[in-house]
Enzyme design. Structure first.
Site, PDB file in Angstrom:
ATOM      1  N   CYS A 193     -19.735   3.490  17.207  1.00 23.74           N
ATOM      2  CA  CYS A 193     -19.756   2.020  17.161  1.00 23.74           C
ATOM      3  C   CYS A 193     -21.107   1.481  17.617  1.00 23.74           C
ATOM      4  O   CYS A 193     -21.698   0.602  16.980  1.00 23.74           O
ATOM      5  CB  CYS A 193     -18.642   1.446  18.033  1.00 23.74           C
ATOM      6  N   HIS A 204       5.102   4.894   2.862  1.00 26.81           N
ATOM      7  CA  HIS A 204       5.411   5.937   3.852  1.00 26.81           C
ATOM      8  C   HIS A 204       6.231   5.344   4.995  1.00 26.81           C
ATOM      9  O   HIS A 204       7.208   5.947   5.462  1.00 26.81           O
ATOM     10  CB  HIS A 204       4.123   6.551   4.398  1.00 26.81           C
ATOM     11  N   CYS A 261       0.845  -1.200   0.000  1.00 34.33           N
ATOM     12  CA  CYS A 261       0.000   0.000   0.000  1.00 34.33           C
ATOM     13  C   CYS A 261       0.881   1.251   0.000  1.00 34.33           C
ATOM     14  O   CYS A 261       2.052   1.207   0.381  1.00 34.33           O
ATOM     15  CB  CYS A 261      -0.884  -0.027   1.250  1.00 34.33           C
ATOM     16  N   CYS A 281     -13.483   0.061  18.479  1.00 35.28           N
ATOM     17  CA  CYS A 281     -13.560  -0.181  19.927  1.00 35.28           C
ATOM     18  C   CYS A 281     -14.841  -0.882  20.361  1.00 35.28           C
ATOM     19  O   CYS A 281     -14.860  -1.600  21.360  1.00 35.28           O
ATOM     20  CB  CYS A 281     -13.405   1.140  20.678  1.00 35.28           C
ATOM     21  N   HIS A 283      -1.181  -4.444   5.617  1.00 38.93           N
ATOM     22  CA  HIS A 283      -2.611  -4.563   5.949  1.00 38.93           C
ATOM     23  C   HIS A 283      -3.483  -4.961   4.762  1.00 38.93           C
ATOM     24  O   HIS A 283      -4.697  -5.002   4.894  1.00 38.93           O
ATOM     25  CB  HIS A 283      -3.121  -3.246   6.550  1.00 38.93           C
ATOM     26  N   GLU A 284      -2.900  -5.256   3.614  1.00 44.96           N
ATOM     27  CA  GLU A 284      -3.673  -5.701   2.453  1.00 44.96           C
ATOM     28  C   GLU A 284      -3.327  -7.174   2.211  1.00 44.96           C
ATOM     29  O   GLU A 284      -2.173  -7.493   1.929  1.00 44.96           O
ATOM     30  CB  GLU A 284      -3.326  -4.864   1.219  1.00 44.96           C
ATOM     31  N   ASP A 316      -3.556  13.566 -13.516  1.00 44.75           N
ATOM     32  CA  ASP A 316      -2.307  13.256 -12.820  1.00 44.75           C
ATOM     33  C   ASP A 316      -1.177  13.816 -13.685  1.00 44.75           C
ATOM     34  O   ASP A 316      -1.438  14.439 -14.724  1.00 44.75           O
ATOM     35  CB  ASP A 316      -2.154  11.734 -12.616  1.00 44.75           C
ATOM     36  N   THR A 337       0.571   3.508   2.120  1.00 40.15           N
ATOM     37  CA  THR A 337       0.922   3.667   3.534  1.00 40.15           C
ATOM     38  C   THR A 337       2.189   2.888   3.864  1.00 40.15           C
ATOM     39  O   THR A 337       3.052   3.369   4.615  1.00 40.15           O
ATOM     40  CB  THR A 337      -0.236   3.185   4.429  1.00 40.15           C
ATOM     41  N   LEU A 381     -10.629  11.709  -0.350  1.00 37.39           N
ATOM     42  CA  LEU A 381      -9.886  10.610   0.261  1.00 37.39           C
ATOM     43  C   LEU A 381      -8.405  10.949   0.400  1.00 37.39           C
ATOM     44  O   LEU A 381      -7.751  10.538   1.348  1.00 37.39           O
ATOM     45  CB  LEU A 381     -10.048   9.336  -0.571  1.00 37.39           C
TER      46      LEU A 381
END
Length: 341
Positions: A99, A43, A38, A93, A63-64, A195, A40, A262
């Site tokens: 939640c 980064h 990703c 949480c 995380h993917e 782009d 992220t 986003l």
């Protein structure tokens, strides 16, 4: 187990031998098949200012993913050994107002897999069963491994009605490109993406964008005239976090237009609020995916014929992870998948 860890507080990522994660009563133990890199993760790899403030060191990141359930906590219902799953990377949480009201994607206490807790760049991952999503048999492992970013695209694109609308997407990263494909699939008229990366713009053309505009060479308003647009874009999807791109979006939105954001700016961003006011624009912030409405829509979109496979451009074995990160960092890639088999 093998794992990719942010082992040191410096640029890079390291293949390590990490302890197998311990499962709780409400958790699933997942044997990872494939993971995707990703933005992220880049980064974190580059150890930028955000990462330095956010990421504990050492920690397994990522995380993917897609994997197979190999063990089940004693309180878990609805899953069985062998189920193929991906999962929602935002651990919520369960007790805050949002939640409890069923708006879990707005949990103020969210913990991120591979950001705040151990991640999926490993042979095994533990997540709460609540966060797991069963992958239908007719969806491939490759596609399932990118459901997390695909979900960002779907959540953003489907924030507003798209049927017959003209859509501007600023930022042709993998998420922006997938959003363009979603917009066309559900019935938008013109989908224009901007782009300065020609490789990514060509990917966007393959994925169905009406026009992929290199704003360093073409004027967006000239493209609008070419398409016969006289009143501006109805829907804007800001995916870049680049101030100049957002300014161009505000300039070209129709009165009453709707904008979903986003992309995350690197710092504070000044805009001309008079354009927002006098055009009557609606601006909505987007973070992650709606749990689990977005996930069901993702599966249904693919099952109804949406093809996002061109966004996957590179595959590597986990031992060749450095080549994967180099490809992702080059800007000359779509999604990069690492195989753990």
């Amino acid at each position: 187990m093998k794992a990719l860890s942010k082992l040191k507080a410096e640029k890079g990522i390291w293949l390590v031998d990490a302890p197998k994660p311990v499962m709780g009563h409400n958790d699933l133990l997942i044997k990872i098949k494939k993971t995707a890199i990703c933005g992220t993760d880049m980064h974190i790899y580059n150890w930028d200012e955000w990462s330095q403030k956010t990421i504990p060191v050492p920690m397994v990141v990522g995380h993917e993913y897609v994997g197979e359930v190999v063990d089940i906590g004693q309180e878990v219902r609805g899953f069985k050994i062998g189920d193929r799953v991906s999962g929602e990377g935002h651990i919520t949480c369960g007790h805050c107002r949002n939640c409890r009201a069923g708006r879990t994607h707005l949990c103020r206490n969210t913990s991120g897999v591979g950001v705040n807790r151990e991640g999926s760049f490993a042979e095994y991952l533990v997540i709460p069963a609540f966060n797991a999503f069963k992958i239908p048999d007719d969806i491939s492992d490759d596609l399932a491994s990118i459901f997390d970013p695909f979900g960002n695209a779907v959540h953003t694109a489907l924030s507003f009605d798209l049927v017959g609308e003209d859509v501007l997407i600023t930022g042709a990263g993998p998420i922006g490109i997938m959003a363009a494909a979603v917009c066309r699939h559900v019935g938008a008229r013109h989908v224009v993406i901007t782009d300065v990366n020609e490789y990514r713009l060509e990917l966007a053309r393959k994925m169905g964008a009406t026009r992929a505009v290199n704003v360093s060479k073409e004027n967006l308003k000239d493209v609008m005239k070419e398409l016969g647009m006289t009143e501006g874009f109805d829907v804007g999807l800001e995916m870049s976090g680049v101030p100049s791109a957002f300014h161009a979006m505000l300039d070209t939105m129709n009165h009453g237009g709707k904008v979903a954001m986003l992309g995350i700016p690197s710092g504070e961003m000044a805009i001309d609020w008079s354009k927002v006011i006098f055009k009557g624009l609606v601006i909505k912030g987007i973070y992650g995916r709606e749990m689990f409405e977005t996930w069901y829509k993702m599966a249904s979109l693919i099952q109804s014929g949406l093809d996002i496979s061109p966004i996957i451009t590179h595959h590597f074995k986990i031992d060749d992870f450095q080549q994967g990160f180099d490809a992702m960092g080059s800007g000359q890639s779509g999604k990069v998948i690492l195989s753990w088999d």
